[in-house]
Design a protein around this motif. Structure first.
Motif, PDB file in Angstrom:
ATOM      1  N   TRP A 323     -13.253   4.338 -15.065  1.00 38.83           N
ATOM      2  CA  TRP A 323     -14.263   5.365 -14.787  1.00 38.83           C
ATOM      3  C   TRP A 323     -15.657   4.988 -15.292  1.00 38.83           C
ATOM      4  CZ3 TRP A 323     -10.490   6.438 -18.634  1.00 38.83           C
ATOM      5  CH2 TRP A 323     -10.971   6.565 -19.923  1.00 38.83           C
ATOM      6  N   SER A 324     -15.792   3.835 -15.930  1.00 41.96           N
ATOM      7  CA  SER A 324     -17.124   3.433 -16.397  1.00 41.96           C
ATOM      8  C   SER A 324     -17.223   1.916 -16.371  1.00 41.96           C
ATOM      9  CB  SER A 324     -17.383   3.953 -17.822  1.00 41.96           C
ATOM     10  OG  SER A 324     -16.470   3.370 -18.743  1.00 41.96           O
ATOM     11  N   GLY A 325     -18.421   1.411 -16.297  1.00 43.20           N
ATOM     12  CA  GLY A 325     -18.634  -0.022 -16.324  1.00 43.20           C
ATOM     13  C   GLY A 325     -18.605  -0.656 -14.948  1.00 43.20           C
ATOM     14  N   SER A 326     -18.724  -1.976 -14.941  1.00 44.54           N
ATOM     15  CA  SER A 326     -18.915  -2.698 -13.687  1.00 44.54           C
ATOM     16  C   SER A 326     -17.668  -2.747 -12.814  1.00 44.54           C
ATOM     17  CB  SER A 326     -19.351  -4.140 -13.992  1.00 44.54           C
ATOM     18  OG  SER A 326     -18.337  -4.837 -14.713  1.00 44.54           O
ATOM     19  N   MET A 327     -16.488  -2.489 -13.382  1.00 42.44           N
ATOM     20  CA  MET A 327     -15.275  -2.565 -12.587  1.00 42.44           C
ATOM     21  C   MET A 327     -14.944  -1.265 -11.869  1.00 42.44           C
ATOM     22  SD  MET A 327     -12.688  -4.949 -14.876  1.00 42.44           S
ATOM     23  CE  MET A 327     -11.752  -5.545 -13.454  1.00 42.44           C
ATOM     24  N   ALA A 328     -15.519  -0.154 -12.305  1.00 43.38           N
ATOM     25  CA  ALA A 328     -15.160   1.142 -11.734  1.00 43.38           C
ATOM     26  C   ALA A 328     -15.387   1.216 -10.228  1.00 43.38           C
ATOM     27  CB  ALA A 328     -15.912   2.261 -12.453  1.00 43.38           C
ATOM     28  N   PRO A 329     -16.540   0.755  -9.682  1.00 43.05           N
ATOM     29  CA  PRO A 329     -16.688   0.801  -8.219  1.00 43.05           C
ATOM     30  C   PRO A 329     -15.643  -0.035  -7.490  1.00 43.05           C
ATOM     31  CG  PRO A 329     -18.822   0.472  -9.293  1.00 43.05           C
ATOM     32  CD  PRO A 329     -17.782   0.278 -10.341  1.00 43.05           C
ATOM     33  N   GLY A 330     -15.274  -1.161  -8.079  1.00 50.39           N
ATOM     34  CA  GLY A 330     -14.254  -1.992  -7.454  1.00 50.39           C
ATOM     35  C   GLY A 330     -12.903  -1.302  -7.417  1.00 50.39           C
ATOM     36  N   PHE A 331     -12.543  -0.622  -8.510  1.00 55.91           N
ATOM     37  CA  PHE A 331     -11.276   0.106  -8.521  1.00 55.91           C
ATOM     38  C   PHE A 331     -11.307   1.252  -7.509  1.00 55.91           C
ATOM     39  CE2 PHE A 331     -10.860  -1.481 -13.056  1.00 55.91           C
ATOM     40  CZ  PHE A 331      -9.901  -2.418 -12.716  1.00 55.91           C
ATOM     41  N   ALA A 332     -12.452   1.930  -7.398  1.00 55.88           N
ATOM     42  CA  ALA A 332     -12.558   2.997  -6.406  1.00 55.88           C
ATOM     43  C   ALA A 332     -12.333   2.451  -5.004  1.00 55.88           C
ATOM     44  CB  ALA A 332     -13.924   3.672  -6.513  1.00 55.88           C
ATOM     45  N   ALA A 333     -12.845   1.240  -4.743  1.00 54.83           N
ATOM     46  CA  ALA A 333     -12.641   0.615  -3.431  1.00 54.83           C
ATOM     47  C   ALA A 333     -11.179   0.244  -3.224  1.00 54.83           C
ATOM     48  CB  ALA A 333     -13.531  -0.612  -3.294  1.00 54.83           C
ATOM     49  N   LEU A 334     -10.538  -0.340  -4.239  1.00 52.34           N
ATOM     50  CA  LEU A 334      -9.127  -0.716  -4.124  1.00 52.34           C
ATOM     51  C   LEU A 334      -8.247   0.515  -3.911  1.00 52.34           C
ATOM     52  CD1 LEU A 334      -8.803  -3.411  -6.944  1.00 52.34           C
ATOM     53  CD2 LEU A 334      -8.655  -3.802  -4.485  1.00 52.34           C
ATOM     54  N   ASP A 335      -8.592   1.612  -4.580  1.00 53.49           N
ATOM     55  CA  ASP A 335      -7.784   2.824  -4.472  1.00 53.49           C
ATOM     56  C   ASP A 335      -7.692   3.343  -3.048  1.00 53.49           C
ATOM     57  OD1 ASP A 335      -7.531   2.667  -7.188  1.00 53.49           O
ATOM     58  OD2 ASP A 335      -8.954   4.281  -7.621  1.00 53.49           O
ATOM     59  N   ASN A 336      -8.707   3.076  -2.261  1.00 54.02           N
ATOM     60  CA  ASN A 336      -8.762   3.615  -0.907  1.00 54.02           C
ATOM     61  C   ASN A 336      -8.301   2.614   0.145  1.00 54.02           C
ATOM     62  OD1 ASN A 336     -10.028   6.417  -1.167  1.00 54.02           O
ATOM     63  ND2 ASN A 336     -11.403   5.179  -2.396  1.00 54.02           N
ATOM     64  N   LEU A 337      -7.662   1.527  -0.312  1.00 46.05           N
ATOM     65  CA  LEU A 337      -7.072   0.553   0.603  1.00 46.05           C
ATOM     66  C   LEU A 337      -5.556   0.658   0.542  1.00 46.05           C
ATOM     67  CD1 LEU A 337      -9.264  -2.588  -0.240  1.00 46.05           C
ATOM     68  CD2 LEU A 337      -9.544  -0.999   1.682  1.00 46.05           C
ATOM     69  N   SER A 338      -4.912   0.240   1.604  1.00 48.05           N
ATOM     70  CA  SER A 338      -3.451   0.250   1.626  1.00 48.05           C
ATOM     71  C   SER A 338      -2.970  -0.871   2.525  1.00 48.05           C
ATOM     72  CB  SER A 338      -2.919   1.599   2.131  1.00 48.05           C
ATOM     73  OG  SER A 338      -3.385   1.850   3.455  1.00 48.05           O
ATOM     74  N   GLY A 339      -1.679  -1.179   2.416  1.00 45.85           N
ATOM     75  CA  GLY A 339      -1.059  -2.156   3.294  1.00 45.85           C
ATOM     76  C   GLY A 339      -1.757  -3.498   3.289  1.00 45.85           C
ATOM     77  N   PRO A 340      -1.931  -4.109   4.460  1.00 42.68           N
ATOM     78  CA  PRO A 340      -2.549  -5.442   4.539  1.00 42.68           C
ATOM     79  C   PRO A 340      -3.959  -5.489   3.965  1.00 42.68           C
ATOM     80  CG  PRO A 340      -1.453  -4.882   6.605  1.00 42.68           C
ATOM     81  CD  PRO A 340      -1.452  -3.636   5.772  1.00 42.68           C
TER      82      PRO A 340
END
Length: 661
Positions: A323-340
């Motif tokens: 929820w903070s720092g430079s990795m948070a946007p990346g995790f938000a992007a990964l969270d909204n991906l699925s499958g391939p």
């Protein structure tokens, strides 16, 4: 249950599936089935639920455990409506606070409870929400609430009936019980949340449940887009049956939601809604869904590439980095991906060329070893090993390694120039040396995982030959090189890239025997046996450019030991013109699965990336032309190809100018 007098303000939400669906709150229908259960009774908090949590309004991230023993005295219930008195005792460290309130409550036929607590000395009403339950054969009131102003206290309990004449309730104490083990798995889990009420948009935010204790959970989150100031903290309670009270604080503003939780550690959700002080629906629905572990998604796709990285990323996403720092946007992007799409994104987080960098670099540098082989062929019957000579050889190489088992391959191209000189120590012995510079560009073969490795090589070699007999020759090579490597990876899922540089060192030693078998019509055959050892040792390096998703990559060593049986044919077209052709088959006795260790700059443990599994067999073929203009000058050209059954196809070209001194 809970009610105390520290600038009390009602902060709550009310119930249900109907609320989450957005329907208007139903009018209270008359109910008589619970009247006898409630009328003229006393209720207390059992020991297993004495624990409550208090937190300053600055944030919920580190709530304080306290004890809460609340005693109710209820009057006659009529058609589900009842009144009474509540006495709450809060144990906060050594201090004991007591608060008395009046109760106005109502229970529906289905057992849904709303209770309003009004302080005797005046103040704002607090709403308690719950459901009638049967616990061990005893009717109970399962209640949840939050109350307070500068300090906020939340509590849940199965309120049980008792007879004051025969039973003394347990005293207030923060007992760390385990009466809700069903939801203990939520500690350290990331969630997606969609709430127009909280965020003003249907876009998803994310939050992390950092800890859990006896039905209470807390953590922090980030609003959609992850903008500055968009963070929030959360503190909630969940009962064994899955009733959930979900409270958030953002910039000091409290939002409370009530609803239902369901599912398990692989797939779960919370469907909640906000309520006003009368228990009516306000339309503030929110849906929270557990983010499935990234590795589980990859396995469901049948993939094995990046499983360790996926596990590390998921664990990191459930820390403060989520929820903070430079990795948070990346995790938000990964969270909204699925499958391939998720599998592709995870591959983008792996070391360049999915761990095949050292092996790919060595493949492109085999062309340097071939330059010495070309010169040593002179001793095999093509030319004469006498006097001294200097030579220059431009060289070019192209290689393609196909992907295997979901692991991307690579494409390589490059070239350079080699300079050499040798001298005959006798009519039976030759020794020489060479120096080469070259450049190679190596890219991953999967366009969805863009990455590139550039290699600048500087190599030195020593070679020689000894004629054991008129038709048998021993040759040898020793060479090594220094490589300056620059790598880059595109992380398209988060719109950034990472890159780094490092040095690697190449070593090679080889020896072989060949014999010259002349045939009729200007044709000769040269069978050979050769043994070659090669290695690349790459240094560790640190990437930059992608924040916490940049990698700290471990050293890597690639080795091969190839025994090759070959056959070369030499045909004399004219007095000083020869046509050559060769084939060979080799076996790599050190065939190893490519692997490299790395860690994300943002933190987490190191993980291994398992790359290509290659065949130990390598096959080669080539043809060339040698022409001598006079006794001091000759020119040769050669085209060669190497291939394996595991998808490697390497092509090389050489043009050599030799001058005898």
């Amino acid at each position: 249950m809970l009610r105390f007098k520290i600038e009390v303000i009602t902060l709550c939400a009310v119930i249900g599936v109907a609320c989450a669906a957005g329907r208007a709150a139903p009018a209270q229908a008359q109910s008589t089935i619970w009247d006898s259960t409630i009328s003229n009774t006393n209720w207390y908090v059992p020991t297993a639920q004495l624990l409550a949590y208090m937190s300053p309004k600055a944030g919920f991230l580190n709530p304080i455990p306290i004890g809460d023993q609340t005693l109710w005295t209820l009057g006659t219930a009529t058609n589900g409506a009842f009144t009474g008195t509540s006495v709450a005792q809060l144990r906060i460290g050594p201090a004991l606070l007591t608060d008395t309130s009046t109760i106005q409550g109502f229970v529906t036929t289905s057992g849904q409870i709303t209770m309003l607590f009004t302080p005797i000395g005046g103040g704002t009403v607090t709403v308690g929400l719950g459901t009638m339950r049967t616990v061990n054969g005893v009717s109970s009131m399962e209640m949840q609430m939050i109350t307070g102003d500068s300090l906020l206290v939340t509590h849940w309990a199965y309120m049980l009936p008792y007879d004051p004449a025969t039973f003394t309730p347990p005293p207030s104490a923060p007992v760390p019980a385990n009466s809700v083990p069903q939801w203990a798995w939520t500690a350290g889990t990331p969630w997606r949340i969609v709430s127009p009420t909280l965020f003003g948009t249907q876009a998803p935010g994310r939050f992390v449940i950092t800890d859990y204790q006896n039905g209470y959970f807390w953590g922090a989150g980030l609003a959609p887009g992850g903008s500055t100031g968009a963070g929030f903290t959360l503190l909630g309670s969940v009962t064994p049956e899955g009733r959930v009270l979900f409270n958030t604080l953002s910039r000091g503003n409290l939002t409370s939601l009530y609803g239902a939780a369901s599912g398990d550690a692989s797939q779960a959700q919370m469907v909640t809604s906000s309520y006003d002080l009368t228990g009516k629906l306000t339309g503030g629905a929110a849906t929270m869904s557990l983010i499935q572990p990234y590795a589980e998604t990859l396995r469901a796709q049948g993939g094995r590439v990046g499983l360790e990285a996926a596990e590390v990323l998921y664990r990191l996403s459930a820390t403060s980095l989520g929820w903070s720092g430079s990795m948070a946007p990346g995790f938000a992007a990964l969270d909204n991906l699925s499958g391939p799409a998720l599998a592709t994104a995870v591959k983008q987080t792996l070391p360049v060329l999915t761990g095949a960098a050292a092996q790919a670099a060595y493949v492109t540098q085999r062309a340097f070893g071939q330059t010495m082989m070309d010169r040593l062929d002179d001793v095999g019957g093509v030319g004469a090993a006498s006097g001294r000579a200097v030579w220059i050889q431009p060289l070019g190489v192209a290689a393609r390694q196909a992907g295997r088992d979901g692991v991307p391959g690579y494409n390589a191209s490059g070239g350079g120039v080699a300079f050499g000189a040798d001298a005959a120590l006798s009519r039976r012995a030759l020794i020489g040396g060479t120096f080469a510079v070259s450049r190679q560009a190596i890219t991953g073969s999967d366009d969805a995982v863009p990455n590139r490795l550039g290699v600048a090589s500087y190599q030195l070699g020593l070679y020689g030959a000894y004629v054991i007999s008129r038709d048998v020759t021993l040759d040898y090579q020793f060479d090594g090189g220094l490589n300056d490597n620059g790598e880059s990876r595109s992380l398209n899922f988060m719109g950034t890239s990472a890159g780094g540089s490092y040095r690697s060192y190449t070593g090679h030693a080889g020896a072989g025997l060949k014999t010259h078998v002349p045939l009729q019509g200007g044709l000769a055959l040269i069978p050979s046996l050769h043994l070659d050892y090669g290695t690349v040792r790459s240094g560790s390096y640190r990437e930059s450019g992608a924040g916490g998703f940049s990698l700290n990559v471990d050293p890597q060593t690639y080795q091969e030991l190839i025994a090759t049986a070959g056959m070369k044919a030499v045909y004399q077209l004219a007095k000083q013109v020869h046509l050559t052709g060769d084939i060979g088959a080799g076996y790599n006795a050190l065939n190893q699965r490519l692997q490299i260790g790395a860690a994300f700059s943002g933190g987490g443990e190191r993980f291994a990336t398992n790359g290509l599994g290659l065949s130990p067999w390598i096959y080669s073929a080539g043809f060339g032309l040698v022409a001598a203009g006079n006794d001091r000058l000759d020119v040769s050209v050669r085209y060669g190809i190497n291939a394996t059954s595991s998808g490697l196809l390497q092509q090389s070209g050489h043009a050599v100018l030799k001058i005898r001194l």
